[in-house]
Design an enzyme around this catalytic site. Structure first.
Site, PDB file in Angstrom:
ATOM      1  N   SER A 196       5.338  16.745  -4.837  1.00 24.36           N
ATOM      2  CA  SER A 196       5.364  15.906  -6.001  1.00 24.36           C
ATOM      3  C   SER A 196       3.989  15.324  -6.351  1.00 24.36           C
ATOM      4  O   SER A 196       3.821  14.809  -7.456  1.00 24.36           O
ATOM      5  CB  SER A 196       6.380  14.784  -5.832  1.00 24.36           C
ATOM      6  OG  SER A 196       5.999  13.953  -4.771  1.00 24.36           O
ATOM      7  N   LYS A 228      -1.740   7.701  -6.947  1.00 24.64           N
ATOM      8  CA  LYS A 228      -0.476   8.324  -7.399  1.00 24.64           C
ATOM      9  C   LYS A 228       0.388   7.246  -8.062  1.00 24.64           C
ATOM     10  O   LYS A 228       0.483   6.115  -7.563  1.00 24.64           O
ATOM     11  CB  LYS A 228       0.244   8.931  -6.197  1.00 24.64           C
ATOM     12  CG  LYS A 228       1.498   9.717  -6.556  1.00 24.64           C
ATOM     13  CD  LYS A 228       2.061  10.439  -5.325  1.00 24.64           C
ATOM     14  CE  LYS A 228       3.325  11.218  -5.700  1.00 24.64           C
ATOM     15  NZ  LYS A 228       3.923  11.922  -4.546  1.00 24.64           N
ATOM     16  N   SER A 269       5.276  16.734   0.018  1.00 22.76           N
ATOM     17  CA  SER A 269       4.626  16.441  -1.258  1.00 22.76           C
ATOM     18  C   SER A 269       3.142  16.130  -1.242  1.00 22.76           C
ATOM     19  O   SER A 269       2.551  15.959  -2.300  1.00 22.76           O
ATOM     20  CB  SER A 269       5.358  15.294  -1.955  1.00 22.76           C
ATOM     21  OG  SER A 269       6.649  15.723  -2.312  1.00 22.76           O
TER      22      SER A 269
END
Lengths: 480, 95, 475
Positions: free
Chosen positions: A150, A75, A174
């Site tokens: 997210s 990420k 998330s």
């Protein structure tokens, strides 16, 4: 097909020389190239190839670490030395990190292969991955729908099998929510289990990294590599890391599962509820006992979270000022102009909203009513769980009130926030939580949430794994 | 608690964010909606609950007083927006 | 219309740890710009602070030295504001619960009296970097070497009522932090910074509005700045105006204070506990260890000098005000030298020579063991006090040890009484007028005779003996 193998299988495959890391890596790089989900912000193909070759030579010598040669997607919230680290924001579009996050370092030290940095909601603020400077990510099950956020890029990458696993972060859901919306397994461990050093901070007392994989077994394998005390992180827990793969197959007979009555009220989509209840029935069939519990303060998780997180982030994001790194506006006339324009031009709307809320809630005269009050509510939420865990071993429920929704359909920030209702409490209490694929509603994946007491990752993984031994949802794929 | 446009401008400046006059109306509306959500807190009776700053009961670990960092100023300056003479540069500040 | 002055001081004392309070970068002074600022100090995305244990110990040393309450659970808080030398956009400090609470310290006033000054609190925080405004025309240059250096902010109660008292307090704290070895006290380098909060009021009124004075880097300027400010405030109030609460910078060149423009905008610091740090817990054991490791503090030492060594309070105050001086003095005493004589030499000749040559006592060309020998030679009558001053000068210039110089220069006191008597007889017989005057009552003439004897003996006669013999012969 290599991409349909689990990590456990790929590890075996590499060991048995069924294929090389280079072959595996090139396979994924091709798939990434052909993917139109916008799951990646940067694809680090050259570096990946080099890492794969290095991994192969180590594998040949026979002294490889457990994950040597396994590719992954990282990420873009984790700092990676010499590589662009954007946090999904224009503010860091030009930021080449001068250092590695502890997590990046840990994965590198096993000679894993990083395929690239995944797309995400800007600074981890969002539940749909529509708040990225690099454009929205699409849900591989239906490209008109959101993947969740997210960690939307990471979830989409794993679900569409363009990466065997991806790292994610979870501050209010998330990891778990995109895992649910994309039909994969996501784990947010206990706060303090994984180092936050080098993980761009959103809300410091809530943020936690975790693995996003297809299976619970894979999750356990990855957690072994990610977990551990870090002296560079004052909030890192000095608790030994067990082998999370050891007790995956323990019988669930007698396991006490709590269903919070507050999680099954109006607002929960009927299709989602059906999937969750079917999963609960499967657990009952395995010998678990289902007990109703109450988490009376869980309804207050939304206001509590949406004060604590913005307060912390309004301060965490003050360092983005155009002075030492990152975006600087053109021709600043004076210092204030430098700050005002760099920040207003560099940050997206949702980030600015949360900074404003946080600045307001902390400002003179409001601290007691907002921040302090929210922290007291946090205590109450935590106690609710303490009480529940006296009766039960694991709490279960939905992850999200609905399955994936249409891109661009939720314009109102508050409506977006309200959908976090089932995941926020877990972060506020610092507990570990998982989302595992549990079925479909209108052809869209629905996840089952598992919540454990502090440091009960082993039990959670065991509980998830056993479910995956008697069901097939985790094997469903949107692609061939 | 409702914010008026002036208050919104004040807060924006506190956070060094600028809101164009054209966006002010919408921003104020949005923020007030979110605040409406937050104001629910006021109705909760938290009794004698202590504020929870951290989810774990831990105290601060202490680090030994040793110099462990090298000079990486060259690398740091490479990624800085504006430097001169080994310093970071900003428009002149008048004190 | 009598005005009362109310002064409180905020002293920022840089702790002399090797590394920064929250990172492992070096704190050494004088390094090239930005070479001692690591990722944590620069506030890169994702970096985190970890607390330096030595900074905690130093704060506790201070707390115990001023008999302060120690907060066994203290919290770090973020003070949020934007400034280019504050990399994270917030300073990690302590707000509601500092590590050191209420304490006291006593100061000596000019009239010899003591005054007790309260210390409100002392807390740990990180220093900011440096902004340099005159390196470029259109830019301000930022050096972050200093960012992250540990500071102990010591806040006094507003107990001081004059600039002199404020200076006495500042000097006492300055000496104390060096005594307990937590700060090098170098005001030129910025390791010890005093800000003064000054207000005035008429006797009986409530506290007036205060102004904060900054940018003061010497005790002399502290006194000047405070006096200027008191005058300025009185002038305003006597004309019917009111004092604005603000921060003012002291300009030592123009000898004036002026308002800080950039701080005119009200700063809402939005303090909240830093979520990257956990509560600092201090154990009873740690406190005990630290208490044991503290040296004898100036106040105790001064008492001991007065009680056990018979020194005057004044002398004891001077000798204990700086640790290096006290150590030097005590080395001599511990070898058995006479306390009063040693005190006179350290405070007199040695001090004068050190000042004249701008040398610190630690770098004295005459170390304590050598001064001890010099003093011993006076006590054992080898040389007179007067001659000793000459020997001192020669020692300072590196002409050898005490005994070597005495030998080489032939400075031994003449103690042979018969030789002395015959010299004195000579002088008496050559100065019969003066003898008569002396016997008639002009006792001051004794000095004349002594002078003659010294001249005749090149100063080597033992003054006590001379006096004794003269008195015998002239009576």
């Amino acid at each position: 097909m290599m991409h349909n193998l689990t990590i456990a299988e790929q590890i075996k495959g590499l060991k048995n020389r069924d294929f090389s890391s280079l072959e595996l890596t090139q396979h994924y790089l091709n798939r990434i190239d052909n993917s139109n989900l916008n799951a990646f912000i940067s694809v680090t193909s050259d570096q990946a190839i080099n890492q794969a070759k290095m991994a192969d030579s180590i594998l040949a010598k026979g002294n490889a670490a457990s994950l040597t040669g396994i590719p992954y997607a990282h990420k873009d919230i984790f700092c990676t030395k010499g590589i662009k680290t954007s946090a999904g924001s224009k503010m860091l579009d030009s930021f080449i990190s001068p250092y590695d996050a502890t997590l990046s370092d840990k994965l590198n030290s096993q000679n894993m292969v990083m395929l690239g940095k995944t797309n995400m909601d800007e600074f981890a603020m969002g539940s749909s991955n529509e708040n990225s400077y690099y454009g929205p990510v699409k849900n591989p099950w239906d490209t008109k729908k959101v993947p969740g956020g997210s960690s939307g890029g990471s979830a989409a990458a794993v679900a569409s099998r363009i990466s065997p696993f991806a790292t994610g972060t979870d501050t209010g859901g998330s990891i778990r929510q995109p895992a649910s919306l994309c039909g994969i397994t996501g784990l947010k461990p206990t706060y303090g289990r994984i180092s936050r050093y080098g993980m761009i901070a959103y809300a410091s007392s809530l943020d936690q990294a975790g693995p996003m994989t297809r299976t619970a077994e894979d999750s356990a394998i990855i957690l072994n590599a990610m977990a551990g005390f870090d002296s560079k992180d004052s909030t890192s827990a000095n608790i030994s890391v067990p082998d999370y793969t050891q007790n995956l197959s323990k019988s669930l007979k007698g396991l006490k599962i709590g269903l919070p009555k507050e999680y099954f009220s109006e607002g929960l989509d009927k299709g989602v509820e059906k999937v969750v209840m079917n999963a609960i029935n499967d657990y009952e069939a395995m010998g678990a006992k289902i007990i109703e519990v109450s988490l009376p303060n869980s309804i207050h998780a939304i206001p509590a979270y949406y004060i604590v997180a913005p307060c912390e982030c309004s301060s965490n994001l003050s360092r983005f000022d155009g002075v030492r790194y990152g975006y600087r506006c053109g021709d600043p006339k004076d210092l204030n102009d430098l700050y005002l324009r760099s920040r207003s031009e560099g940050f997206g709307d949702e980030v600015k909203r949360r900074i404003m809320i946080g600045a307001y809630a902390l400002s003179a005269g409001y601290y007691d009513a907002y921040y302090l009050k929210a922290q007291k509510v946090r205590q109450l939420i935590s106690e609710d769980f303490k009480v529940a865990f006296k009766e039960v071993d694991v709490v279960m429920g939905p992850v999200s009130p609905t399955a994936a929704f249409d891109l661009g359909s939720v314009k109102d920030p508050v409506s977006m926030y309200l959908a976090d209702i089932y995941t926020l409490s877990v972060n506020l209490a610092g507990l570990p939580g998982m989302s595992i694929p549990a079925g479909f509603s209108d052809n869209l994946p629905v996840g089952l949430q598992l919540i454990g007491n502090h440091w009960s990752e082993e039990l959670l993984l065991n509980t998830a794994h056993q479910f995956q031994m008697v069901t097939d949802w985790h094997n469903a794929s949107p692609v061939e | 608690m409702s914010l008026d446009k002036n208050k919104v401008k004040e807060i924006a400046f506190l956070a060094r964010l600028s809101i164009q006059d054209s966006e002010l109306e919408q921003s104020t509306q949005e923020l007030n909606n979110i605040l409406g959500l937050m104001d629910q807190l006021g109705e909760i009776d938290t009794g004698d609950a202590e504020p929870m700053a951290h989810p774990l009961e831990m105290s601060q670990r202490l680090r030994e007083d040793q110099v462990t960092e090298d000079d990486l100023s060259e690398e740091f300056h490479e990624i800085a927006p504006k430097t001169g003479n080994n310093h970071f540069l900003v428009p002149t500040v008048i004190e | 219309m009598t005005w009362e002055t109310v002064i409180g001081l905020e002293i920022h004392s840089q702790l002399k740890t090797k590394s920064k309070i929250f990172s492992g970068a070096s704190t050494a002074f004088g390094a090239k710009a930005n070479t001692q600022a690591c990722a944590v100090d620069l506030g890169y995305p994702g970096v985190l602070p970890v607390l330096n244990q030595e900074a905690v110990k130093m704060a506790l040393r201070f707390g115990l030295s001023v008999n302060a309450t120690i907060n066994k659970h203290s919290i770090f808080a973020r003070k949020n504001y934007f400034y280019p030398d504050l990399p994270k956009g917030y300073q990690i400090s302590q707000f509601e619960i500092p590590i050191v609470g209420n304490g006291v310290i006593d100061i000596s006033l000019e009239n010899g009296e003591n005054k007790i000054v309260g210390i409100t609190r002392a807390h740990l925080e990180e220093d900011a970097g440096k902004s340099i405004h005159d390196m470029y025309d259109e830019y301000t240059a930022i050096d972050l070497n200093r960012a992250g250096t540990p500071l102990l902010e010591i806040v006094s109660e507003p107990d001081m009522s004059s600039a002199k008292e404020a200076v006495a307090y500042a000097k006492k704290i300055h000496a104390l932090v060096q005594y307990i070895d937590i700060c090098d006290g170098n005001m030129q380098e910025g390791s010890f910074r005093c800000d003064a909060n000054v207000s005035v009021r008429k006797h009986g009124d409530k506290l007036g509005t205060r102004a904060e004075l900054k940018n003061i880097n010497s005790f002399k300027f502290l006194e000047k700045a405070i006096n200027l400010e008191v005058e300025r405030q009185i002038d305003i109030l006597e004309e019917g105006g009111s004092v604005v609460q603000e921060t003012r910078l002291y300009d030592s060149i123009k000898n004036e204070t002026r308002s800080m423009r950039s701080k005119e905008e009200a700063n809402d610091y939005r303090y909240f506990p830093d979520p990257d740090l956990l509560p600092v817990v201090v154990s009873d054991e740690l406190l005990l260890d630290i208490k044991k490791s503290l040296p004898e503090l100036p106040t105790e030492k001064k008492l001991r000098f007065v009680d056990k060594l018979g020194l005057s309070a004044y002398d004891a105050e001077i000798l204990t005000s700086q640790k290096e001086v006290a150590d030097y003095f005590e080395t001599i005493i511990n070898k058995g030298a006479d306390a009063k004589l040693s005190a006179n030499w350290v405070m007199g000749e040695l001090s004068a020579a050190l000042n004249k040559n701008q040398v610190e006592i630690n770098n004295s060309p005459i170390p304590s063991n050598e001064l001890f020998v010099l003093i011993s030679r006076i006590t054992d009558n080898t040389i007179s006090g007067k001659i000793a001053k000459d020997v001192f000068k020669l020692m300072w210039e590196g002409n050898g040890s005490v005994d070597e110089i005495i030998e080489k220069q032939g400075l031994k006191q003449m103690t042979d009484s018969s030789a002395l008597e015959s010299i004195i007889d000579d002088i008496i017989s050559n100065n019969l007028d003066q003898v008569k005057q002396f016997k008639d009552g002009n006792s001051k003439l004794l000095g004349f005779f002594v002078g003659q004897v010294m001249k005749a003996t090149q100063g080597k006669a033992n003054p006590k003996q001379v006096n004794q013999i003269l008195n015998e012969k002239l009576s």
